[in-house]
Design a protein around this motif. Structure first.
Motif, PDB file in Angstrom:
ATOM      1  N   LYS A  14       0.845  -1.201   0.000  1.00  0.00           N
ATOM      2  CA  LYS A  14       0.000   0.000   0.000  1.00  0.00           C
ATOM      3  C   LYS A  14       0.874   1.242   0.000  1.00  0.00           C
ATOM      4  O   LYS A  14       1.880   1.306   0.720  1.00  0.00           O
ATOM      5  N   VAL A  15       0.497   2.202  -0.815  1.00  0.00           N
ATOM      6  CA  VAL A  15       1.116   3.526  -0.774  1.00  0.00           C
ATOM      7  C   VAL A  15       0.295   4.390   0.179  1.00  0.00           C
ATOM      8  O   VAL A  15      -0.937   4.436   0.079  1.00  0.00           O
ATOM      9  N   THR A  16       0.947   5.050   1.111  1.00  0.00           N
ATOM     10  CA  THR A  16       0.261   5.879   2.105  1.00  0.00           C
ATOM     11  C   THR A  16       0.902   7.264   2.157  1.00  0.00           C
ATOM     12  O   THR A  16       2.076   7.435   1.792  1.00  0.00           O
ATOM     13  N   PHE A  17       0.143   8.242   2.606  1.00  0.00           N
ATOM     14  CA  PHE A  17       0.699   9.581   2.799  1.00  0.00           C
ATOM     15  C   PHE A  17      -0.096  10.312   3.864  1.00  0.00           C
ATOM     16  O   PHE A  17      -1.259  10.007   4.119  1.00  0.00           O
ATOM     17  N   VAL A  18       0.553  11.305   4.482  1.00  0.00           N
ATOM     18  CA  VAL A  18      -0.100  12.226   5.412  1.00  0.00           C
ATOM     19  C   VAL A  18       0.466  13.618   5.161  1.00  0.00           C
ATOM     20  O   VAL A  18       1.687  13.810   5.087  1.00  0.00           O
ATOM     21  N   LEU A  19      -0.434  14.580   5.005  1.00  0.00           N
ATOM     22  CA  LEU A  19      -0.079  15.999   4.920  1.00  0.00           C
ATOM     23  C   LEU A  19      -0.886  16.704   6.002  1.00  0.00           C
ATOM     24  O   LEU A  19      -2.106  16.782   5.907  1.00  0.00           O
ATOM     25  N   GLU A  20      -0.214  17.206   7.045  1.00  0.00           N
ATOM     26  CA  GLU A  20      -0.919  17.739   8.209  1.00  0.00           C
ATOM     27  C   GLU A  20      -0.404  19.121   8.572  1.00  0.00           C
ATOM     28  O   GLU A  20       0.807  19.330   8.737  1.00  0.00           O
ATOM     29  N   SER A  21      -1.336  20.059   8.705  1.00  0.00           N
ATOM     30  CA  SER A  21      -1.003  21.449   8.991  1.00  0.00           C
ATOM     31  C   SER A  21      -1.445  21.839  10.393  1.00  0.00           C
ATOM     32  O   SER A  21      -2.541  21.497  10.829  1.00  0.00           O
ATOM     33  N   GLY A  22      -0.597  22.574  11.111  1.00  0.00           N
ATOM     34  CA  GLY A  22      -0.959  23.128  12.411  1.00  0.00           C
ATOM     35  C   GLY A  22      -1.347  24.584  12.263  1.00  0.00           C
ATOM     36  O   GLY A  22      -0.729  25.323  11.491  1.00  0.00           O
ATOM     37  N   PHE A  23      -2.376  25.011  12.990  1.00  0.00           N
ATOM     38  CA  PHE A  23      -2.836  26.388  12.856  1.00  0.00           C
ATOM     39  C   PHE A  23      -3.299  26.938  14.200  1.00  0.00           C
ATOM     40  O   PHE A  23      -3.569  26.197  15.143  1.00  0.00           O
ATOM     41  N   GLY A  76       5.468  28.522  10.353  1.00  0.00           N
ATOM     42  CA  GLY A  76       4.817  28.950   9.124  1.00  0.00           C
ATOM     43  C   GLY A  76       4.813  27.911   8.020  1.00  0.00           C
ATOM     44  O   GLY A  76       4.426  28.214   6.883  1.00  0.00           O
ATOM     45  N   ARG A  77       5.210  26.686   8.335  1.00  0.00           N
ATOM     46  CA  ARG A  77       5.183  25.627   7.327  1.00  0.00           C
ATOM     47  C   ARG A  77       3.732  25.294   6.954  1.00  0.00           C
ATOM     48  O   ARG A  77       2.861  25.241   7.813  1.00  0.00           O
ATOM     49  N   ILE A  78       3.492  25.021   5.685  1.00  0.00           N
ATOM     50  CA  ILE A  78       2.149  24.652   5.252  1.00  0.00           C
ATOM     51  C   ILE A  78       1.736  23.328   5.880  1.00  0.00           C
ATOM     52  O   ILE A  78       0.625  23.172   6.387  1.00  0.00           O
ATOM     53  N   PHE A  79       2.619  22.353   5.844  1.00  0.00           N
ATOM     54  CA  PHE A  79       2.350  21.055   6.470  1.00  0.00           C
ATOM     55  C   PHE A  79       3.424  20.788   7.524  1.00  0.00           C
ATOM     56  O   PHE A  79       4.223  19.855   7.416  1.00  0.00           O
ATOM     57  N   GLY A  80       3.430  21.656   8.545  1.00  0.00           N
ATOM     58  CA  GLY A  80       4.481  21.592   9.555  1.00  0.00           C
ATOM     59  C   GLY A  80       4.362  20.444  10.524  1.00  0.00           C
ATOM     60  O   GLY A  80       5.349  20.026  11.129  1.00  0.00           O
ATOM     61  N   ARG A  81       3.169  19.910  10.717  1.00  0.00           N
ATOM     62  CA  ARG A  81       3.007  18.811  11.664  1.00  0.00           C
ATOM     63  C   ARG A  81       3.468  17.477  11.063  1.00  0.00           C
ATOM     64  O   ARG A  81       4.058  16.655  11.757  1.00  0.00           O
ATOM     65  N   ALA A  82       3.167  17.265   9.796  1.00  0.00           N
ATOM     66  CA  ALA A  82       3.578  16.024   9.133  1.00  0.00           C
ATOM     67  C   ALA A  82       3.486  16.204   7.631  1.00  0.00           C
ATOM     68  O   ALA A  82       2.590  16.884   7.120  1.00  0.00           O
ATOM     69  N   SER A  83       4.415  15.588   6.928  1.00  0.00           N
ATOM     70  CA  SER A  83       4.412  15.631   5.473  1.00  0.00           C
ATOM     71  C   SER A  83       5.265  14.466   4.980  1.00  0.00           C
ATOM     72  O   SER A  83       6.479  14.589   4.836  1.00  0.00           O
ATOM     73  N   TRP A  84       4.629  13.327   4.754  1.00  0.00           N
ATOM     74  CA  TRP A  84       5.408  12.166   4.353  1.00  0.00           C
ATOM     75  C   TRP A  84       4.667  11.256   3.379  1.00  0.00           C
ATOM     76  O   TRP A  84       3.429  11.277   3.306  1.00  0.00           O
ATOM     77  N   ARG A 109       8.822   5.232   5.294  1.00  0.00           N
ATOM     78  CA  ARG A 109       8.229   6.546   5.099  1.00  0.00           C
ATOM     79  C   ARG A 109       9.325   7.583   4.928  1.00  0.00           C
ATOM     80  O   ARG A 109      10.350   7.529   5.619  1.00  0.00           O
ATOM     81  N   VAL A 110       9.072   8.527   4.035  1.00  0.00           N
ATOM     82  CA  VAL A 110      10.044   9.576   3.726  1.00  0.00           C
ATOM     83  C   VAL A 110       9.378  10.943   3.857  1.00  0.00           C
ATOM     84  O   VAL A 110       8.285  11.153   3.318  1.00  0.00           O
ATOM     85  N   GLY A 111      10.016  11.867   4.571  1.00  0.00           N
ATOM     86  CA  GLY A 111       9.476  13.221   4.703  1.00  0.00           C
ATOM     87  C   GLY A 111       9.660  13.777   6.101  1.00  0.00           C
ATOM     88  O   GLY A 111      10.636  13.446   6.786  1.00  0.00           O
ATOM     89  N   ARG A 112       8.714  14.593   6.543  1.00  0.00           N
ATOM     90  CA  ARG A 112       8.729  15.195   7.883  1.00  0.00           C
ATOM     91  C   ARG A 112       7.802  14.382   8.776  1.00  0.00           C
ATOM     92  O   ARG A 112       6.596  14.257   8.491  1.00  0.00           O
ATOM     93  N   GLN A 113       8.341  13.835   9.867  1.00  0.00           N
ATOM     94  CA  GLN A 113       7.582  12.911  10.695  1.00  0.00           C
ATOM     95  C   GLN A 113       8.153  12.884  12.104  1.00  0.00           C
ATOM     96  O   GLN A 113       9.196  13.474  12.382  1.00  0.00           O
ATOM     97  N   SER A 165      12.583  16.656   9.897  1.00  0.00           N
ATOM     98  CA  SER A 165      12.393  16.851   8.464  1.00  0.00           C
ATOM     99  C   SER A 165      13.410  16.020   7.664  1.00  0.00           C
ATOM    100  O   SER A 165      14.412  15.551   8.214  1.00  0.00           O
ATOM    101  N   ASN A 166      13.140  15.878   6.369  1.00  0.00           N
ATOM    102  CA  ASN A 166      14.064  15.198   5.451  1.00  0.00           C
ATOM    103  C   ASN A 166      14.526  13.852   6.005  1.00  0.00           C
ATOM    104  O   ASN A 166      15.706  13.530   5.982  1.00  0.00           O
ATOM    105  N   SER A 167      13.571  13.087   6.513  1.00  0.00           N
ATOM    106  CA  SER A 167      13.918  11.833   7.179  1.00  0.00           C
ATOM    107  C   SER A 167      13.340  10.628   6.449  1.00  0.00           C
ATOM    108  O   SER A 167      12.345  10.714   5.736  1.00  0.00           O
ATOM    109  N   ILE A 168      13.986   9.494   6.648  1.00  0.00           N
ATOM    110  CA  ILE A 168      13.488   8.210   6.173  1.00  0.00           C
ATOM    111  C   ILE A 168      13.394   7.279   7.375  1.00  0.00           C
ATOM    112  O   ILE A 168      14.329   7.206   8.181  1.00  0.00           O
TER     113      ILE A 168
END
Length: 387
Positions: A75-84, A95-103, A115-119, A156-159
């Motif tokens: 399965k391919v999965t993703f999460v894009l999560e913004s804090g406000f 001020g990140r658009i998806f500062g909580r999670a982006s992977w 998983r690759v991204g911000r986590q 950020s920039n993590s695997i």
């Protein structure tokens, strides 16, 4: 007519199967209420504030999560999560658009996930959230006040790789090529500061992070361990780095859930989300008050402790309690007159529905950020809705 109906039924079935294999979900959380805060030092410095409080039990967020079945159990999965911030609508996490999670990830029940991204690091995922009665929420009340590396540390920039669930046991390893954290360096760690901005494939010019974790869950019993190593940019020289390990667990006796944990951090301080509490900002002598997420200092070390209780009052309400302590090593005591930081925390939550609850909380912290005589008291109430 019967053939037409049969064909329509088959087409509807195929359409349902296809949509079940691929889905995108919009979700979020809104948390708002009132909060009173008082911070003080023995020399008379201090501040008292009362007003609206946002993201008290849980950080406000909205996001998208998706999954697509690509066959073979993969399965391919993703999460894009913004804090406000609900009060003014601004973005959080710098001020990140998806500062909580982006992977983006690939997973399979037989071999686990990548998983690759911000986590989150594994200290937060395995130790902080499952063990802390406050779930790394409620501001200074959560265990992150003493266990900085477990205080919602987003890299950020993590695997990251996590094993499948093997009879309750799981483990994981991750590496951030540029963790995105700001850093402050004492003279013996290269001096100066780094902003944590940019990656540009120049890994050695950024702060990097190794994160490891293991957990075991069996019925009412849960145990976990974590290890993080944060490396300074090579430009700082001398190979400055911070290491932190933690071990914690809980046992649910039904009438009460008991949690406990211990950790050590060496060669610096990991402040994590909201680190360096407001009380510590009143004094400039303690190493933990420096304005940075990670403070690199080879002579500095701390030990962390937590004991917590979750007491169910009835099926829809519970009482949360914890005691945490952060103890500085001898070098910190000698150089900064650092003292033991202790915190006493209490909260009550009531569920109106599965998605909406109210809460009240109170916390007192002595020697905030190991600053001698710095005190912080927080009292608040609010409501949280999840969608």
């Amino acid at each position: 007519m019967k053939k037409t109906l049969l064909a329509a039924a088959l087409l509807a079935g195929f359409a349902g199967a296809a949509s079940a294999q691929s889905s995108v979900t919009l979700y979020g959380l809104v948390d708002a209420g009132l909060r009173y805060t008082n911070v003080s030092l023995s020399n008379g410095d201090g501040a008292t504030n009362f007003g609206l409080g946002y993201g008290q039990q849980s950080g406000n967020r909205f996001g998208l999560k998706g999954v697509e079945d690509i066959g073979g159990g993969n399965k391919v999965t993703f999460v894009l999560e913004s804090g406000f911030e609900p009060g003014n609508g601004t973005l959080q996490q710098g001020g990140r658009i998806f500062g909580r999670a982006s992977w983006l990830g690939l997973e399979n029940n037989s071999w686990g996930y990548v998983r690759v991204g911000r986590q989150l690091n594994f200290a937060t995922e395995y130790v902080g959230i499952p063990v802390d009665p406050f779930g790394t929420g409620f501001g200074q009340l959560n265990m992150g006040a003493a266990f900085g590396v477990a205080n919602t540390d987003r890299i950020s920039n993590s695997i990251k790789y996590q094993t499948p669930n093997m009879s309750g046991f799981q483990a994981g390893i991750g590496y951030a090529f540029a963790n995105g954290a700001t850093g402050v360096y004492t003279a013996d760690a290269g001096g100066g500061a780094s902003t944590g901005s940019g990656y540009n494939f120049a890994t050695s010019n950024n702060s990097r992070q190794l994160t490891l974790g293991a957990k075991y869950a069996n019925g009412p019993f849960y145990a976990a361990a974590s290890y993080d190593k944060i490396y300074a940019p090579d430009s700082k020289g001398e190979g400055a780095s911070i290491s932190s390990w933690n071990i914690a667990g809980s046992y649910d006796f039904k009438v009460v859930k008991l949690a406990a944990g211990y950790g050590q951090t060496r060669d610096g301080v990991i402040l994590g989300q909201g680190g360096g509490g407001t009380g510590a900002s009143l004094a400039g002598s303690s190493i933990s008050t420096v304005n940075g997420e990670n403070v690199f200092a080879p002579s500095v070390g701390t030990n962390s402790y937590i004991v917590g209780l979750t007491v169910p009052v009835n099926p829809v309400s519970r009482v949360l309690l914890s005691w945490t302590m952060l103890t500085p090593n001898t070098n910190m005591k000698d150089a900064y007159n650092a003292q033991n930081q202790t915190a006493y925390n209490l909260a009550y939550t009531y569920d109106f529905t599965k998605r909406t609850n109210m809460y009240v909380f109170a916390g007192f912290m002595q020697n905030v950020g190991t600053v001698d005589t710095a005190k912080s008291t927080q009292v608040g109430l609010g409501m949280r809705h999840q969608f």
